[in-house]
Motif scaffolding. Structure first.
Motif, short mmCIF file in Angstrom:
data_model
loop_
_atom_site.label_atom_id
_atom_site.label_comp_id
_atom_site.label_asym_id
_atom_site.label_seq_id
_atom_site.Cartn_x
_atom_site.Cartn_y
_atom_site.Cartn_z
N LEU A 1 0.85 -1.19 0.00
CA LEU A 1 0.00 0.00 0.00
C LEU A 1 0.88 1.24 0.00
CD1 LEU A 1 -1.23 -2.04 2.60
CD2 LEU A 1 -3.22 -0.82 1.71
N GLY A 2 0.54 2.22 -0.81
CA GLY A 2 1.34 3.43 -0.83
C GLY A 2 0.70 4.50 -1.67
N ILE A 3 1.28 5.70 -1.63
CA ILE A 3 0.82 6.77 -2.48
C ILE A 3 1.60 6.73 -3.79
CG2 ILE A 3 0.21 8.13 -0.46
CD1 ILE A 3 2.59 9.95 -1.05
N GLY A 4 1.08 7.37 -4.82
CA GLY A 4 1.76 7.36 -6.10
C GLY A 4 1.15 8.36 -7.05
N GLY A 5 1.68 8.38 -8.26
CA GLY A 5 1.15 9.25 -9.30
C GLY A 5 0.09 8.55 -10.11
N ALA B 1 -4.03 -2.51 -8.47
CA ALA B 1 -3.33 -3.13 -9.60
C ALA B 1 -3.96 -4.47 -9.98
CB ALA B 1 -1.87 -3.35 -9.26
N THR B 2 -4.34 -4.60 -11.24
CA THR B 2 -4.64 -5.92 -11.77
C THR B 2 -3.35 -6.67 -12.06
OG1 THR B 2 -4.78 -4.95 -13.98
CG2 THR B 2 -6.84 -5.22 -12.76
N ALA C 1 -1.64 4.08 -12.73
CA ALA C 1 -0.79 4.75 -11.75
C ALA C 1 0.64 4.22 -11.84
CB ALA C 1 -1.34 4.55 -10.34
N GLU C 2 1.53 4.92 -11.15
CA GLU C 2 2.91 4.44 -11.04
C GLU C 2 3.42 4.64 -9.63
OE1 GLU C 2 5.58 6.64 -13.64
OE2 GLU C 2 5.87 8.19 -12.10
N GLY C 3 4.38 3.79 -9.26
CA GLY C 3 5.05 3.88 -7.98
C GLY C 3 6.44 3.29 -8.15
N MET C 4 7.11 3.03 -7.04
CA MET C 4 8.50 2.57 -7.13
C MET C 4 8.75 1.23 -6.45
SD MET C 4 10.45 6.23 -6.46
CE MET C 4 12.04 5.69 -7.08
N GLU C 5 7.71 0.56 -5.96
CA GLU C 5 7.96 -0.64 -5.16
C GLU C 5 7.17 -1.88 -5.55
OE1 GLU C 5 9.03 2.99 -3.27
OE2 GLU C 5 6.96 2.35 -3.61
N VAL D 1 -1.90 -1.54 -3.89
CA VAL D 1 -2.89 -0.46 -3.80
C VAL D 1 -2.13 0.86 -3.76
CG1 VAL D 1 -4.76 0.55 -2.45
CG2 VAL D 1 -4.46 -1.94 -2.49
N ARG D 2 -2.55 1.80 -4.61
CA ARG D 2 -1.97 3.14 -4.62
C ARG D 2 -3.06 4.19 -4.46
NH1 ARG D 2 3.69 3.64 -4.24
NH2 ARG D 2 4.55 1.72 -5.14
N THR D 3 -2.84 5.13 -3.55
CA THR D 3 -3.71 6.29 -3.49
C THR D 3 -2.94 7.45 -4.14
OG1 THR D 3 -2.96 6.82 -1.24
CG2 THR D 3 -4.96 5.49 -1.47
N ILE D 4 -3.66 8.32 -4.83
CA ILE D 4 -3.03 9.22 -5.79
C ILE D 4 -2.77 10.60 -5.20
CG2 ILE D 4 -3.23 10.23 -8.08
CD1 ILE D 4 -2.97 7.10 -7.90
N SER D 5 -1.50 11.00 -5.23
CA SER D 5 -1.08 12.30 -4.71
C SER D 5 -0.85 13.33 -5.80
CB SER D 5 0.22 12.15 -3.90
OG SER D 5 1.27 11.66 -4.73
N ASN D 6 -0.65 12.88 -7.05
CA ASN D 6 -0.31 13.82 -8.12
C ASN D 6 -0.61 13.19 -9.47
OD1 ASN D 6 2.28 12.25 -7.20
ND2 ASN D 6 2.65 12.79 -9.34
N VAL D 7 -0.73 14.05 -10.47
CA VAL D 7 -0.88 13.60 -11.85
C VAL D 7 0.50 13.34 -12.43
CG1 VAL D 7 -1.66 14.26 -14.16
CG2 VAL D 7 -3.02 14.88 -12.15
N ILE D 8 0.67 12.22 -13.10
CA ILE D 8 1.93 11.91 -13.75
C ILE D 8 2.14 12.88 -14.91
CG2 ILE D 8 3.19 10.15 -15.07
CD1 ILE D 8 1.50 8.06 -13.53
N GLY D 9 3.33 13.47 -14.97
CA GLY D 9 3.63 14.43 -16.02
C GLY D 9 4.79 15.30 -15.61
N PRO D 10 4.95 16.47 -16.24
CA PRO D 10 6.05 17.37 -15.87
C PRO D 10 6.08 17.62 -14.37
CG PRO D 10 4.99 18.14 -17.87
CD PRO D 10 4.16 16.99 -17.37
N ARG D 11 7.24 17.46 -13.78
CA ARG D 11 7.36 17.50 -12.32
C ARG D 11 6.99 18.88 -11.78
NH1 ARG D 11 9.52 14.53 -8.27
NH2 ARG D 11 10.49 15.59 -6.52
N ASP D 12 6.00 18.91 -10.90
CA ASP D 12 5.55 20.13 -10.26
C ASP D 12 5.19 19.79 -8.82
OD1 ASP D 12 4.48 22.52 -9.43
OD2 ASP D 12 2.69 22.40 -10.70
#
Length: 205
Positions: free
Chosen positions: A61-65, A79-80, A151-155, A171-182
């Motif tokens: 479980l974690g946050i991600g884009g 994730a399927t 979504a994407e994450g690192m683990e 499971v990922r909960t979303i903190s940001n939209v994937i794209g140019p880093r802001d």
């Protein structure tokens, strides 16, 4: 849910999940990135096995884009399958996944039984990357290669490898939209709050 190993990357995520669990289950932070997460998860599984209390499944479980238009900030993605998106080789014709090279697979399928027990959410491929996506070009490339990615994450893929045949889910909960880093547009508190809501569901199951 009983007999499950619940893991996150960092302690802030673990605390958010614990806040929803109500002490019914434990959750442990195992490290950032696929290698650290795999090693940390493998250690916990080995310790449990040696102690005569083996786990029956693993949930990361974690946050991600999240990909724009596929999942909202503050939403939850399940994730399927967890895919190591950058595991492979470059070529003049584009990226070659490790599956095409004949050296194994970059795909870890989620366990249907665990998926059925998780809360309703946006379902699709969750990508595991070693470098977080931060440009429009790389976002478009990933979205094209993985039209079902949400979504994407690192683990996730690393934890799935450590699970070594045990039922696995991400499971990922979303903190940001994937794209140019802001960094200013990230909504980490909202994503952590959503993790707490996921924890409440797990604690009641």
């Amino acid at each position: 849910m009983t007999g499950l190993l619940l893991v996150t990357a960092v302690e802030a995520e673990a605390e958010a999940v614990r806040a929803g669990l109500g002490g019914r289950l434990t959750v442990t932070a195992v490290g950032v990135g696929p290698a650290a997460a795999a090693a940390g998860t493998a250690r916990l599984l080995t310790q449990a096995e040696a102690g005569g209390r083996p786990y029956q499944g693993v949930i990361f479980l974690g946050i991600g884009g999240g990909f724009a238009g596929r999942v909202e900030i503050g939403g939850t993605a399940i994730a399927t399958r967890s895919v190591a998106a950058d595991l492979g080789a470059e070529s003049p014709d584009g990226f070659l996944p490790i599956d095409d090279l004949g050296f194994g697979t970059a795909v870890a399928e989620a366990d249907p039984g665990l998926l059925a027990a998780l809360p309703q959410a946006v379902a699709g491929t969750i990508l595991t990357v070693s470098t977080v996506t931060g440009t429009a070009a790389s976002t478009e490339a990933l979205a094209t290669r993985f039209p079902d990615a949400v979504a994407e994450g690192m683990e996730g893929y690393g934890v799935a490898c450590a699970a070594a045949g045990l039922p696995f889910a991400e499971v990922r909960t979303i903190s940001n939209v994937i794209g140019p880093r802001d960094r200013s547009s990230w909504r980490i508190p909202a994503a952590l709050s959503a993790l707490t809501d996921v924890g409440k569901t797990l604690g009641l199951a």
